[in-house]
Motif scaffolding. Sequence first.
Motif: not given
Lengths: 761, 174, 230
Positions: B123, B126-127, C204, C206-209
């Motif tokens: 993650l 990915m972020r 994907r 959650a990647a905006y968090s």
Amino acid sequence: MSDLLLGARMAFSGGRDGWARALLTAFGVGIGVALLLLAAAVPAMLQGRQARGDARFDFRLGEQLPAAANTLLVAPFDTEFRDRPVRGRLVRPEGPQAPLPPGVSALPRDGEVVVSPALKELLDSPEGSLFAPRLGGAEVVGTIGPQGLPGPHELAFYLGSDTLGSDGSNRIDAFGGGPPSEEFGPTLILLVVIIFVVLLLPIAVFLGAAVRFGGEPRERRLAALRLIGADRRMTRRIAAGEAVVGALLGIVVGGLLFAVGRQLVPLVTLWDISVYAGDVRPSLPIVALIVVAVPVVAVVVSLIALRRVAIEPLGVTRRASTTRRRLWWRLIPPAIGLVLLEPLVSDVRAVGEALTRHQVAAGVVLLLIGAVTLLPWLVDLLVRRLGRGPVAWQLAIRRLQLDSATSARLVSGVAVAVAGTIGLQMLFTGVQRQYTTETGEDPTRATSYVRLFDIPEGSAAMNQLLAVPGVTGGTGTLWARIARDGSSPEAAPAGYLRIGDCRALAEYAELGRCADGDVFRSLGPPDDGPSIDAFVPGTRIAVGERAASWTLPADTRTVPARANPIGWKRSEILATPGAIEAGRIGPLSVETYLDFDRDDPDTLERLRNTAVQLTRTSWVGRLSATAQADRFVTIQRGLYVGVVVTLLLIGVSMLVGLLEQLRERRRLLAMLVAVGTRRATLAWSVFWQTVVPVLIGLTVAVAFGLALGSVLLRMVNMPISVSWPVIGMSTGLAAAAVLLVTGLGLPALWRLMNPVGLRAE
Amino acid sequence: MSIGQTFLGLLEAGPRHGYDLKRAYDERFSHTRPLHFGQVYATLSRLLKNGLVEIDAVEPGEGPERKRYAITAAGVTDVQQWLSQPERPDLYLQNTLYTKVVLALLTGRAAADLLDIQRAEHLRVMRELTRRKAGGDLADQLICDHALFHLEADLRWLELTAARLDDLAGKVRA
Amino acid sequence: MTVEPLLVADQLTKSFGPTTALERASLQILAGEVVAVMGPSGSGKSTLLHCLAGIVAPDSGQVRYQGRDIGAMSDTARSALRRGEFGFVFQFGQLVPELTCLENVALPLRLNRLGRRAAERRAAEWLERLEVAEVSGKRPGEVSGGQGQRVAVARALVTAPKVIFADEPTGALDSLNGERVMRLLTDAARQTHAAVVLVTHEARVAAYSDREVVVRDGRTTGMERSGVAA
């Protein structure tokens, strides 16, 4: 075919919900069917009553029969008990083969009486002692069977008599054979026809709604079938199968409800008319029609309902009804209705005939259907213009804008019921007012009147009546026919002589001063009754049956007549007892006006008992300005009951619709609660959503009701007047029904607003 | 990653110098591991030898040899062929993550722990990719998406594997 | 340095009949941060969100918003809180089908007793901002899924909430539309400094968090790295 069967199976699928839905539909259709069957039974019901009424006809037309072994003397001996008519007959067989009245197994002998079951019940009750004296202590030896009575609650008796002479009685050798009787006058037929239309149309609306119960889940199930490969035609057939099952079940339920309901019919007496359960027999063709038509209508309605939605494999989409509803064809039914009613407006007498009866029915039906057809257009039109307002209002109006048809349909049922009620009530109040004004009775001057005809001891009889327990006072006069003495009986001018004290005579004329020994010529309006022009002072007069001779004294004064307490006013000779010796005249008629406590009905019955003992031919009645309108009160009450039942039925379908809609929107409701919508806001939105169409419907109903009422009043030649209390009452009932529906829907709304609804799906 | 076919693909848009090719390649396909010049010229000379590229022009000047390369018809065919050939799926099964899970299983360690640790790391990357995507052009978005989907696939595979192992463990214990 | 958390869930337990949805789940949300709540389906993610938002009352445990115990508030107060301080985006079925998109977005403002005109003006601004100005006069049934979801995001943001609860906001969308919704949602949230609680099972998304919390079998097992700055 297999599609239909699949649909049939699907009517019950879906577990408890499915069963509940099927039962609801069946019950809804059942109620409708039961009411239709009841309506279909009315002609047979009336026919049965009438046939039995005709069969006991005991008046022989044509020349008098000679007495024989097969003849019977019959004399009417009718009376009343507590405002209920009692059919009484004195009978005296003249030989062993004397005819038996229908329903009677053996003729009563002297001192014996045969009574109807209702009268027997009355005699056996504590109130029996108020009636028994009229039978002269006769012993009850039997009851009249159902074939001798029009209805189970009729009070009737055959009293045996050894003293009955051929004078004042009929000699017959058979019962029945009279001219067919017309139980209902034209106005009444008009009323009955319209009442049925008013009550049946909403039931039709209700039937239409009932077969649509559970529409949403049905559509979803059909969508699921589309997914596994059913084509549109198959879904339609499956839906038809489902509808047929619901309708057939409904017919079974309706049959059962009807069978149970008709056992209850004998318990009801409406307008002195009671009906045997056996008479409640819908005619076979109509039953066949119902059995065929209800499923057909169910199928048609469900197919029409399907037309509005596109059932696709992946779900159901409602076709937005963006097409503006057209007006022109909606105006056709009411227009034709008015055209049909128009020629009848001038002449109500034609209404009795079969053809015009149908014309009235068709006209009224079409006029009321106009309310049904115009309403969706109007709701649509008005709702489009609304929209500004608080959130609850906005939610409700937008919902209606999206789908006004469903509510408009149900509301049209309410509208028809209310319009019909208003129309009928206008007619009633109009007719009622006419009767009331024509009664002319003045209840402030006396409580009741007793008239006895041709009795020997007039003064004694009068005193006996005044001595009846409960009577607090009154006046009485004796009267007889008079003719000028000397001339031949036919040619002689005839009139009336009335004998009474000054106080009693003052009820009949403006006497001025009066003392015992005075005689007056009371001068009434020239058109009413015989004139007294021939009876001037000094004229020799023959009084009564025995033609007792008497001369009008020279000091006879002429005075203006005054309306007596029952409203009559006529020219006659008035004499105080000091002027003429009543005892030597022979049989005289008695007319008394008596006072007693109006709230004590027993006194009236005691008066009747006394009167009956004094003579066979007596009239006893209560003075009442509204006496004649009583029967309309009963119909009015009946109509209100019918309308309330109808409104409740429609209320039930509105409630079902509301609950279905709420359930369908459970996720949305949960979401609205989640974002913090006040419960009150949602409750108000449900309220407005129900109330707005109803308000529009009621407005239409009032308009159509007024139109219908005006047409009906014109038909019976009465001035058109609007009774606002009636309108208030009818619309109030409808409003109450709507409030009830909304109120009953709120708990469900409360429950559905549970956020747990978010978890669904 | 086939550098040869990638060069051919880049040349399809128009002739380029060797140096430009390397820059384009690095920018689009290999941020973390830039190509060596030796690799570039070895690849180009192989392509030249196979007749997939030709020398378009030689510019005189200072510094390294300034040859401009253009794609040949055979080269275009070669790119076309390469693009229409599916990649062998087992490529992804042979990565380290797979090796780790198999090792965890073999040594009796909890796969869920591995998952949690790996998810956090995935993650994180990915972020970063998501942020870069927001600021980048179309090419950036495409390459980031490519990475994001693969990383997500890794995670999903890990999650499924963890669930499967839990299920299995439950059955064994029962 | 400790920042007072905006929203705290402390040892939440919740059962629906025999099934336990949450078991001593704990969580802290700081002002303005975007937190992904992840986990397999049925793990209790949505229940946790519902408890945090005061929609569902936990059987035990406490939810505090700005230090106030939500469980101790009256239903009316909780409703007012949801209306005023929170915004919601769900997977589907969240727009009132008979209202236009504009009216849907204006709805929370109007529930807060703002006048219709003002509410609709602000709603229009938000529709513009979420690139769906063209659907404002249409009903939700007449717009695409992606547009509908952006309208929903506009509705969640229109009241300028402190916390936005998003439950699988892209669940019904394709990747491209999902990405667009997520980008607009997180951008707008960051600009307005709203915290986002994002329930999703997709990495994907959650990647905006800023960070993630994992729920498994009703327990929060994620890296509780509270204090990570936005």
